[in-house]
Design a protein around this motif. Structure first.
Motif, PDB file in Angstrom:
ATOM      1  N   SER A   1     -45.811  12.136  23.564  1.00  0.00           N
ATOM      2  CA  SER A   1     -45.773  13.472  24.174  1.00  0.00           C
ATOM      3  C   SER A   1     -44.563  14.276  23.727  1.00  0.00           C
ATOM      4  O   SER A   1     -44.515  15.487  23.937  1.00  0.00           O
ATOM      5  CB  SER A   1     -45.744  13.347  25.702  1.00  0.00           C
TER       6      SER A   1
ATOM      7  N   SER B   1     -46.327   3.066  24.061  1.00  0.00           N
ATOM      8  CA  SER B   1     -47.763   3.058  24.313  1.00  0.00           C
ATOM      9  C   SER B   1     -48.228   4.512  24.368  1.00  0.00           C
ATOM     10  O   SER B   1     -47.438   5.421  24.658  1.00  0.00           O
ATOM     11  CB  SER B   1     -48.073   2.347  25.633  1.00  0.00           C
TER      12      SER B   1
ATOM     13  N   ASP C   1     -49.769   6.236  26.517  1.00  0.00           N
ATOM     14  CA  ASP C   1     -49.530   6.909  27.797  1.00  0.00           C
ATOM     15  C   ASP C   1     -48.056   6.914  28.183  1.00  0.00           C
ATOM     16  O   ASP C   1     -47.705   7.406  29.264  1.00  0.00           O
ATOM     17  CB  ASP C   1     -50.365   6.265  28.914  1.00  0.00           C
ATOM     18  N   GLU C   2     -47.207   6.358  27.316  1.00  0.00           N
ATOM     19  CA  GLU C   2     -45.754   6.296  27.548  1.00  0.00           C
ATOM     20  C   GLU C   2     -45.383   5.504  28.800  1.00  0.00           C
ATOM     21  O   GLU C   2     -44.300   5.672  29.357  1.00  0.00           O
ATOM     22  CB  GLU C   2     -45.140   7.698  27.596  1.00  0.00           C
ATOM     23  N   ALA C   3     -46.259   4.627  29.211  1.00  0.00           N
ATOM     24  CA  ALA C   3     -45.938   3.755  30.355  1.00  0.00           C
ATOM     25  C   ALA C   3     -45.041   2.615  29.920  1.00  0.00           C
ATOM     26  O   ALA C   3     -44.258   2.094  30.723  1.00  0.00           O
ATOM     27  CB  ALA C   3     -47.218   3.212  30.981  1.00  0.00           C
TER      28      ALA C   3
END
Length: 635
Positions: free
Chosen positions: A284, A327, A329-331
């Motif tokens: 993102s 990842s 989703d930046e988790a």
């Protein structure tokens, strides 16, 4: 990437304790080469792809756990890596997951460096996406939606790499950018509109160009300027609005600047007292990853751009962080950590709590890490008062009362750098009582552009004398045996080793030449075609064989081998495309004609650097046996 880092590449406790010369040293057990190389090497998938599996349960890695590199799925929850490829001969390296769970890998044949890109199908079979006998292709990235694979290939023209786009559903391909020659593709924007190119002009001057694939497809210069300025590409931002590039126009070191793709405005992003090594982002763009080459160590920062604060992780061990992969989703984030005494291991952290979990243990459990040696950074004075920064490994127990033998280790390049970090080769030698001084002679990277260019068209002269001065520095230490100092190195370091034995024949007790150039006239005339865009910059640094052949002959050990009087070990890969086997064959024959002890180890299944574990063990055993025979005096 520097055009002239051309020749550069790697290399159960024993029943009785082998004495090093002191009672204190005897308390450290001696490990075998096999034990050191039974350590596993891990690499995380390419930064331009998907390192996390679509379900988030695995990280894509490469590992040589079997003795040959293959691709694996490493469970995030912990557990043994799951093999995805099972090559027993040629190294295979992981590139990226695809959104459907299939995997992209790449590899060459026997170390010939003619890499191809392969698709691992769901049934485990490999499909060559870049077929051909003499082409070189490489993974160049994956679009964020996973629908387009970008690949570089010289299939059309051996001297120029085009950028191809593959539909990841059908794997039909088309040329997106047809390289007119002289350019090196260095990145594709996330929206697939822009291609960034590097153009090496001389060893001190290079430019960055942009190609708008929606326009006429012609490269546009974005780094005009006066004088010699080195620029290169870090990458595009995730929103495809900005290119980040390196430039040393504003001082001694590479700084990170941004180029707005719409307006062309350029502004500084990261300014440091060392070279900025890389800049990248999370998907993102929230997290920015950057690192500087701080005195031969990597100082990495993961910055949360929302608050401008660096991330802090709980449970993170000491060492250099690298290969940061988020990842989608930046988790989660995966990365490696390495130190002088510990090889790269893979870690993962949830960004919600930032607690680190270790997923691998690379160091052979038979080796006690406390028995290994931390490096120190030293500097010694050489010709003209130039300070030579070096990485020193001092064996445990070495003292004035118990002096130890030593080795000056020369890096590849010419413009490479000896850096801190784990080396099985070095730690094995140090464990067996040898001090190792990794000397960064003038011309090495990492210490500013002035230092970097001190050896331009002067190779085998002042830079060689810097290495001789390193031997003198070691002898001046009261804990080093002053009549037991050798020199060794690979690639350009192998050349310097052979040159030291030839042009300073009594400066070292012996030398280990690992695939080093011996005949610059032939080497510069036999550069692989795919070096096309880098050839002129290489000639600018080393000299053009059409006009500088006389100097090349003067600095080539082969033509002066009658001077060699000290023992030499030569190690070579038969498939080496950079330093041909004939280079070593001829030097060995010429030195043996002097009745000098010369040992020769030739690997029929290796290239420029040894990837098969069994060969690395054989080479390492040869190094130690040779040094024990010809350098270490009887205890």
């Amino acid at each position: 990437m520097r055009a002239t880092s051309l020749l550069s590449a790697a290399l159960m406790l024993v029943g009785a304790l082998a004495p090093v010369g002191s009672a204190a040293a005897e308390t450290v057990p001696k490990y075998t080469a096999a034990q050191f190389f039974d350590t596993t090497s891990f690499r995380v998938a390419d930064a331009g792809g998907l390192a996390f599996s679509p379900d988030g349960r695995s990280v894509l890695i490469s590992s040589d756990a079997t003795g040959v590199f293959n691709a694996y799925a490493l469970p995030v929850a912990g557990g043994a890596p799951v093999p995805l490829t099972t090559s027993t001969t040629d190294a295979v390296f992981a590139a990226s997951y695809l959104p459907d769970g299939r995997v992209l890998v790449q590899g060459d044949k026997g170390g010939n460096e003619l890499t191809h890109v392969y698709l691992r199908e769901a049934d485990g079979s490999l499909r060559d996406l870049t077929p051909g006998d003499k082409l070189k292709a490489g993974f160049a990235g994956l679009s964020p939606d996973g629908k387009t694979l970008w690949v570089t290939s010289n299939a059309r023209d051996p001297q120029a790499f085009d950028v191809l786009g593959y539909d990841t559903r059908t794997f039909e391909s088309r040329i997106l950018f047809q390289n007119p020659g002289g350019f090196m593709p260095a990145g594709v924007s996330t929206d697939g509109r822009w291609v960034a190119l590097e153009k090496p002009n001389t060893s001190a001057d290079s430019d960055v160009y942009l190609v708008d694939l929606t326009g006429d497809g012609k490269p546009t210069l974005i780094t005009p300027g006066e004088g010699a300025v080195s620029t290169s590409v870090y990458g595009f931002t995730p929103d495809a609005k900005t290119l980040v590039f390196a430039t040393n126009a504003h001082g001694e070191f590479n700084q990170a600047w941004t180029h707005d793709l719409a307006s062309g405005e350029q502004t500084p992003l990261i300014e440091a007292d060392w070279d900025v090594m890389f800049v990248s982002w999370s998907p993102s763009g929230r997290y920015r990853v950057s690192a500087v080459n701080a005195d031969a160590s990597t100082a990495l920062t993961i910055l949360d751009t929302r608050d401008g604060q660096p991330l802090r992780f709980e449970g993170l061990p000491d060492g250099d962080i690298g290969a940061v992969r988020f990842s989608p989703d930046e988790a989660r984030v995966a990365f490696t950590v390495a130190s002088d005494t510990s090889p790269s291991d893979v870690f993962v952290a949830d960004l919600a709590d930032r607690k680190v979990r270790r997923l691998t243990t690379a160091l052979n459990p038979a080796i006690d890490e406390s028995h290994l040696v931390e490096a120190t950074i030293i500097r010694y004075k050489a010709e003209g008062g130039v300070e030579i920064p070096s990485v020193l490994y001092r064996p445990k127990g070495a003292s004035a009362a118990n002096p130890v033998p030593a080795v000056v280790l020369v890096h590849g390049g010419p413009g490479g750098q000896t850096r801190r970090g784990y080396s099985a080769m070095v730690q094995h030698l140090v464990n067996h009582g040898y001090a190792v001084l990794g000397a960064n002679n003038r011309g090495s990277s990492g210490y500013g552009k002035t230092f970097f260019h001190m050896d331009d068209r002067k190779h085998g002269e002042a830079d060689l004398r810097d290495i001789v001065a390193g031997g003198d520095w070691l002898r001046a230490q009261d804990w080093v045996a002053d009549d037991e100092v050798a020199v060794m190195g690979g690639s350009y370091g192998g050349y310097i080793t052979a040159a030291a034995l030839t042009f300073h024949p009594e400066a070292f007790e012996a030398g280990i030449n690992i695939f080093g150039v011996t005949n610059w006239v032939r080497t510069l005339e036999s550069i692989p075609a795919w070096w096309g865009a880098q050839r002129q910059a290489l000639y600018d640094e080393m000299g053009d064989p059409a006009t500088d052949a006389e100097r090349h002959r003067r600095i080539s050990p082969l033509f002066h081998a009658k001077n060699i009087v000290r023992p030499m070990l030569v190690v070579q890969g038969a498939n080496d495309p950079r330093v041909l086997q004939v280079e070593s064959d001829e030097l060995v024959a010429a030195a043996r004609a002097n009745n000098v002890p010369v040992e020769y180890v030739l690997f029929p299944d290796e290239g420029h650097g040894f990837l098969r574990r069994e060969n690395r063990i054989t080479a390492q055993e040869s190094y130690l046996k040779f040094l024990d025979t010809h350098v270490r005096k009887a205890d």
